[in-house]
Design a protein around this motif. Sequence first.
Motif, mmCIF file in Angstrom:
data_model
loop_
_atom_site.group_PDB
_atom_site.id
_atom_site.type_symbol
_atom_site.label_atom_id
_atom_site.label_comp_id
_atom_site.label_asym_id
_atom_site.label_seq_id
_atom_site.Cartn_x
_atom_site.Cartn_y
_atom_site.Cartn_z
ATOM 1 N N GLY A 90 105.141 -84.439 25.090
ATOM 2 C CA GLY A 90 104.103 -84.820 26.039
ATOM 3 C C GLY A 90 102.864 -83.970 25.875
ATOM 4 N N VAL A 91 101.691 -84.600 25.999
ATOM 5 C CA VAL A 91 100.410 -83.912 25.848
ATOM 6 C C VAL A 91 99.544 -84.207 27.060
ATOM 7 N N THR A 92 98.902 -83.170 27.593
ATOM 8 C CA THR A 92 97.983 -83.333 28.722
ATOM 9 C C THR A 92 96.697 -82.564 28.453
ATOM 10 N N GLU A 93 95.567 -83.211 28.675
ATOM 11 C CA GLU A 93 94.261 -82.560 28.559
ATOM 12 C C GLU A 93 93.597 -82.568 29.932
ATOM 13 N N ASP A 94 93.250 -81.398 30.431
ATOM 14 C CA ASP A 94 92.643 -81.273 31.753
ATOM 15 C C ASP A 94 91.201 -80.798 31.639
ATOM 16 N N ILE A 95 90.295 -81.503 32.319
ATOM 17 C CA ILE A 95 88.897 -81.092 32.412
ATOM 18 C C ILE A 95 88.750 -80.274 33.690
ATOM 19 N N LEU A 96 88.207 -79.066 33.562
ATOM 20 C CA LEU A 96 88.166 -78.144 34.695
ATOM 21 C C LEU A 96 86.774 -78.045 35.299
ATOM 22 N N GLU A 97 86.765 -77.804 36.584
ATOM 23 C CA GLU A 97 85.537 -77.493 37.315
ATOM 24 C C GLU A 97 85.678 -76.070 37.835
ATOM 25 N N VAL A 98 84.763 -75.207 37.447
ATOM 26 C CA VAL A 98 84.861 -73.788 37.786
ATOM 27 C C VAL A 98 83.707 -73.384 38.689
ATOM 28 N N SER A 99 84.033 -72.758 39.819
ATOM 29 C CA SER A 99 83.024 -72.187 40.706
ATOM 30 C C SER A 99 83.299 -70.691 40.818
ATOM 31 N N SER A 100 82.582 -70.018 41.693
ATOM 32 C CA SER A 100 82.736 -68.565 41.805
ATOM 33 C C SER A 100 84.083 -68.158 42.382
ATOM 34 N N ASN A 101 84.741 -69.067 43.136
ATOM 35 C CA ASN A 101 85.991 -68.656 43.786
ATOM 36 C C ASN A 101 87.151 -69.629 43.605
ATOM 37 N N GLN A 102 86.984 -70.668 42.780
ATOM 38 C CA GLN A 102 88.111 -71.567 42.573
ATOM 39 C C GLN A 102 87.973 -72.349 41.265
ATOM 40 N N ILE A 103 89.129 -72.817 40.773
ATOM 41 C CA ILE A 103 89.193 -73.654 39.579
ATOM 42 C C ILE A 103 89.934 -74.929 39.942
ATOM 43 N N SER A 104 89.350 -76.070 39.575
ATOM 44 C CA SER A 104 89.918 -77.368 39.922
ATOM 45 C C SER A 104 90.009 -78.246 38.684
ATOM 46 N N ILE A 105 90.928 -79.211 38.740
ATOM 47 C CA ILE A 105 91.019 -80.236 37.696
ATOM 48 C C ILE A 105 90.296 -81.475 38.195
ATOM 49 N N THR A 106 89.318 -81.947 37.416
ATOM 50 C CA THR A 106 88.557 -83.123 37.832
ATOM 51 C C THR A 106 89.008 -84.390 37.106
ATOM 52 N N ASN A 107 89.411 -84.247 35.856
ATOM 53 C CA ASN A 107 89.886 -85.381 35.070
ATOM 54 C C ASN A 107 91.020 -84.923 34.153
ATOM 55 N N ASN A 125 90.509 -87.541 42.031
ATOM 56 C CA ASN A 125 89.490 -87.583 43.076
ATOM 57 C C ASN A 125 90.158 -87.551 44.457
ATOM 58 N N PRO A 126 89.938 -86.494 45.222
ATOM 59 C CA PRO A 126 89.070 -85.346 44.931
ATOM 60 C C PRO A 126 89.701 -84.428 43.893
ATOM 61 N N PRO A 127 88.902 -83.542 43.282
ATOM 62 C CA PRO A 127 89.456 -82.608 42.298
ATOM 63 C C PRO A 127 90.619 -81.806 42.872
ATOM 64 N N ARG A 128 91.605 -81.536 42.046
ATOM 65 C CA ARG A 128 92.777 -80.782 42.494
ATOM 66 C C ARG A 128 92.552 -79.293 42.253
ATOM 67 N N ILE A 129 92.548 -78.523 43.315
ATOM 68 C CA ILE A 129 92.376 -77.076 43.211
ATOM 69 C C ILE A 129 93.685 -76.472 42.696
ATOM 70 N N ILE A 130 93.620 -75.722 41.603
ATOM 71 C CA ILE A 130 94.824 -75.106 41.054
ATOM 72 C C ILE A 130 94.812 -73.585 41.201
ATOM 73 N N LEU A 131 93.634 -73.010 41.436
ATOM 74 C CA LEU A 131 93.563 -71.556 41.603
ATOM 75 C C LEU A 131 92.375 -71.199 42.475
ATOM 76 N N LYS A 132 92.615 -70.299 43.431
ATOM 77 C CA LYS A 132 91.547 -69.782 44.278
ATOM 78 C C LYS A 132 91.542 -68.266 44.205
ATOM 79 N N LEU A 133 90.353 -67.690 44.327
ATOM 80 C CA LEU A 133 90.207 -66.244 44.335
ATOM 81 C C LEU A 133 90.319 -65.764 45.778
#
Length: 223
Positions: A90-107, A125-133
């Motif tokens: 299985g293969v998965t490619e995740d497009i990330l959205e990065v801000s100053s305090n969190q990382i999310s998967i958008t596509n 949609n909405p982006p899935r938050i996977i990590l927060k500072l």
Amino acid sequence: MKEKLLYIIFIVLYLLPNISFAQETNNYSINILNYYFPFENNKSTFVFVSYDGTVSDWWTRTICYIENYYPGGITYTTLKWDSMEVGITGVTEDILEVSSNQISITNSKYSDPWKPGKLLPHEINPPRIILKLPKIGKVEKWKYEEPGCKWECQAEFTKVLIDGTERNAIRVYEKPFLDGKYGDDMAMYYFYVDGIGLWKTQMHNGTDFMILKEQSYDSSIND
């Protein structure tokens, strides 16, 4: 004498906030990318742990961390795949959205089981938050929901011991909500270590599920 005392009070009041801030930022990095992307490497290989505690030698997961530079800035992508004795499963490619305090998967794109080599697009949609500072000494909480399931998540700073050295990390706890109730026995812990990225995952009872085996730098990843 009075002027000297006032000067000492001024120095103390001026320095204390700066000393306190320096201690906080020196103990824990305030750059969230430091916890998600490896510092010197861009490829991590993980092994899975069996229920009896033995490490699997036939099931691995590889995650590639990709930074795409362009005139307007930079985008971040992860590419991961599982490998078994039969090959890549299985293969998965995740497009990330990065801000100053969190990382999310958008596509995301994931492998089509009926057409090997083809990736199917999946908009999140909405982006899935996977990590927060989180704030130091505090627990950061959030929820995520998609059709059929929702998760209750939280992140907090912690310390982990790697090869005899204590490292700073963020521990993320994810608990799914299924069939009208929270699935505590399906909850997972994710450990993101400063300079390493994802280090390991644990099951709800604290037993290891997936652990980092090795990291390397692959010059072809960003080509």
